[in-house]
Write a protein that holds these residues in place. Structure first.
Motif, PDB file in Angstrom:
ATOM      1  N   GLU A  93       1.309  -5.099   6.687  1.00 24.68           N
ATOM      2  CA  GLU A  93       0.603  -4.446   5.591  1.00 24.68           C
ATOM      3  C   GLU A  93      -0.180  -5.441   4.741  1.00 24.68           C
ATOM      4  O   GLU A  93      -0.901  -5.038   3.832  1.00 24.68           O
ATOM      5  CB  GLU A  93       1.607  -3.687   4.703  1.00 24.68           C
ATOM      6  N   HIS A  94      -0.027  -6.728   5.017  1.00 22.90           N
ATOM      7  CA  HIS A  94      -0.702  -7.761   4.222  1.00 22.90           C
ATOM      8  C   HIS A  94      -2.167  -7.857   4.635  1.00 22.90           C
ATOM      9  O   HIS A  94      -2.489  -8.189   5.772  1.00 22.90           O
ATOM     10  CB  HIS A  94      -0.014  -9.110   4.423  1.00 22.90           C
ATOM     11  N   VAL A  95      -3.077  -7.546   3.714  1.00 22.40           N
ATOM     12  CA  VAL A  95      -4.519  -7.541   3.985  1.00 22.40           C
ATOM     13  C   VAL A  95      -5.142  -8.805   3.394  1.00 22.40           C
ATOM     14  O   VAL A  95      -4.816  -9.206   2.267  1.00 22.40           O
ATOM     15  CB  VAL A  95      -5.186  -6.288   3.390  1.00 22.40           C
ATOM     16  N   ARG A  96      -6.052  -9.408   4.162  1.00 20.56           N
ATOM     17  CA  ARG A  96      -6.708 -10.644   3.712  1.00 20.56           C
ATOM     18  C   ARG A  96      -8.219 -10.445   3.719  1.00 20.56           C
ATOM     19  O   ARG A  96      -8.757  -9.716   4.559  1.00 20.56           O
ATOM     20  CB  ARG A  96      -6.326 -11.823   4.606  1.00 20.56           C
ATOM     21  N   LEU A  97      -8.891 -11.103   2.784  1.00 22.17           N
ATOM     22  CA  LEU A  97     -10.345 -11.053   2.680  1.00 22.17           C
ATOM     23  C   LEU A  97     -10.907 -12.297   3.371  1.00 22.17           C
ATOM     24  O   LEU A  97     -10.474 -13.414   3.091  1.00 22.17           O
ATOM     25  CB  LEU A  97     -10.770 -11.008   1.218  1.00 22.17           C
ATOM     26  N   ALA A  98     -11.870 -12.114   4.268  1.00 27.32           N
ATOM     27  CA  ALA A  98     -12.394 -13.250   5.038  1.00 27.32           C
ATOM     28  C   ALA A  98     -13.908 -13.165   5.164  1.00 27.32           C
ATOM     29  O   ALA A  98     -14.484 -12.075   5.241  1.00 27.32           O
ATOM     30  CB  ALA A  98     -11.761 -13.301   6.425  1.00 27.32           C
ATOM     31  N   HIS A  99     -14.548 -14.323   5.187  1.00 30.97           N
ATOM     32  CA  HIS A  99     -15.989 -14.424   5.382  1.00 30.97           C
ATOM     33  C   HIS A  99     -16.293 -14.372   6.881  1.00 30.97           C
ATOM     34  O   HIS A  99     -15.488 -14.808   7.712  1.00 30.97           O
ATOM     35  CB  HIS A  99     -16.503 -15.737   4.770  1.00 30.97           C
ATOM     36  N   ILE A 100     -17.460 -13.865   7.237  1.00 32.63           N
ATOM     37  CA  ILE A 100     -17.834 -13.725   8.643  1.00 32.63           C
ATOM     38  C   ILE A 100     -17.854 -15.070   9.360  1.00 32.63           C
ATOM     39  O   ILE A 100     -17.575 -15.158  10.554  1.00 32.63           O
ATOM     40  CB  ILE A 100     -19.215 -13.021   8.770  1.00 32.63           C
ATOM     41  N   ASN A 101     -18.163 -16.157   8.621  1.00 32.87           N
ATOM     42  CA  ASN A 101     -18.177 -17.484   9.244  1.00 32.87           C
ATOM     43  C   ASN A 101     -16.787 -17.935   9.670  1.00 32.87           C
ATOM     44  O   ASN A 101     -16.650 -18.827  10.492  1.00 32.87           O
ATOM     45  CB  ASN A 101     -18.771 -18.520   8.283  1.00 32.87           C
ATOM     46  N   ASN A 102     -15.748 -17.329   9.077  1.00 31.70           N
ATOM     47  CA  ASN A 102     -14.378 -17.691   9.420  1.00 31.70           C
ATOM     48  C   ASN A 102     -13.725 -16.687  10.362  1.00 31.70           C
ATOM     49  O   ASN A 102     -12.504 -16.706  10.538  1.00 31.70           O
ATOM     50  CB  ASN A 102     -13.536 -17.812   8.148  1.00 31.70           C
TER      51      ASN A 102
END
Length: 294
Positions: A93-102
């Motif tokens: 259930e842990h959601v993370r925010l990520a950039h497209i470059n990563n």
């Protein structure tokens, strides 16, 4: 001016100035964020991910500040903006925010379903009559080849898997000295009594293998015996003084991103650990005297 104000007026003026500074600081921060985003997104990838796609996410290393590794697979939950996504691992259930470059797509081909690890265990006897059944591949097929095919390949090249180091045929190591370099001759260090027998045994082993030979050269560097984690002895040589009279030579490491791009589509990856890798590189005849130790 402040001497003519009472306390309430002075506090009011101070509050107004603090509010003004606060507004300026916020505007400055927003401007800085905008500039950083513009710089970071300037070379962003034009890839677009969809909800439900499997991806790998690049995360910084724990011990080395500049290191990073790919983790996953993650599932894309939401596209927040043109360059950012929310992802999470399956069954989490842990959601993370990520950039497209990563982020990069996680492609698992059909052949990957048959991926298996290969472990090679050197038996005590030199003949190695048969492989340990416990170390055999657990799957019947591996990327189109049967277990018997792989065992036959390993058995055919059994000479490549040995505790005795081989000899590299791609070239020799040449030591170049700086102009006017002095001769390095350092007395041997005192070796603890409890290690002397082990050191002599290691030297005899290197002599018998033809890796080293007796020398009467003027150059000499001291040996430094070091215990390994498994309790065995590693015989090192302190060449720091020799390094001081040799010019600095730079060799750039290959790009990690380029290496990952090359191995990305592969279904089976092999890792080889050279036996005493440094001993497999021959010294140029004229340079061997600089490596003399005592």
């Amino acid at each position: 001016m402040y001497n003519e104000m009472d306390v309430s007026e002075w506090v009011s003026v101070l509050q107004d100035k603090l509010m003004l500074l606060h507004d300026l600081a916020c505007a400055n921060e927003l401007d800085a964020i905008s500039k950083r985003s513009e710089t970071f997104n300037r070379h962003r990838s034009d890839r677009v991910l969809s909800v439900g796609d499997l991806v790998l996410m690049r995360v910084p290393g724990l011990h080395l500040a500049l290191s990073a590794s790919w983790e996953g697979p993650y599932v894309v939950c939401e596209r927040v903006s043109k360059v950012t996504y929310r992802v999470k691992k399956e069954n989490s259930e842990h959601v993370r925010l990520a950039h497209i470059n990563n982020l990069k797509r996680y492609n698992m081909g059909e052949s990957a379903k048959h991926m298996a690890g290969i472990s090679i265990v050197a038996e005590e006897d030199e003949e190695m009559e048969k492989w340990d059944n416990k170390q055999r591949l657990g799957d019947e097929r591996c990327d189109g080849y049967s277990v018997n095919d792989i065992e036959e390949l390993l058995d055919k090249n059994r000479d490549c898997f040995s505790d005795t180091p081989g000899l590299c045929s791609t070239g020799e190591c040449k030591i170049v000295l700086e102009e006017g370099a002095r001769v390095v001759n350092i007395p041997p260090r005192n070796i603890p009594v409890q290690l002397r027998e082990s050191v002599e045994r290691e030297i005899e082993k290197l002599l018998d293998a033809g890796i080293i030979e007796a020398s009467d050269e003027e150059w000499s560097s001291p040996i430094v015996p070091i215990r390994k984690k498994d309790g065995s002895l590693r015989l090192c040589v302190d060449y720091r003084e020799v390094n001081k009279v040799t010019p600095l030579r730079r060799f750039w490491l290959p790009s990690l991103r380029e290496i990952m791009d090359k191995v990305g589509p592969s279904a089976v990856l092999s890792k080889l650990d050279l036996t005493a890798g440094f001993h497999q590189i021959a010294m140029e005849v004229g340079s061997s005297k600089f490596t003399t130790f005592s």
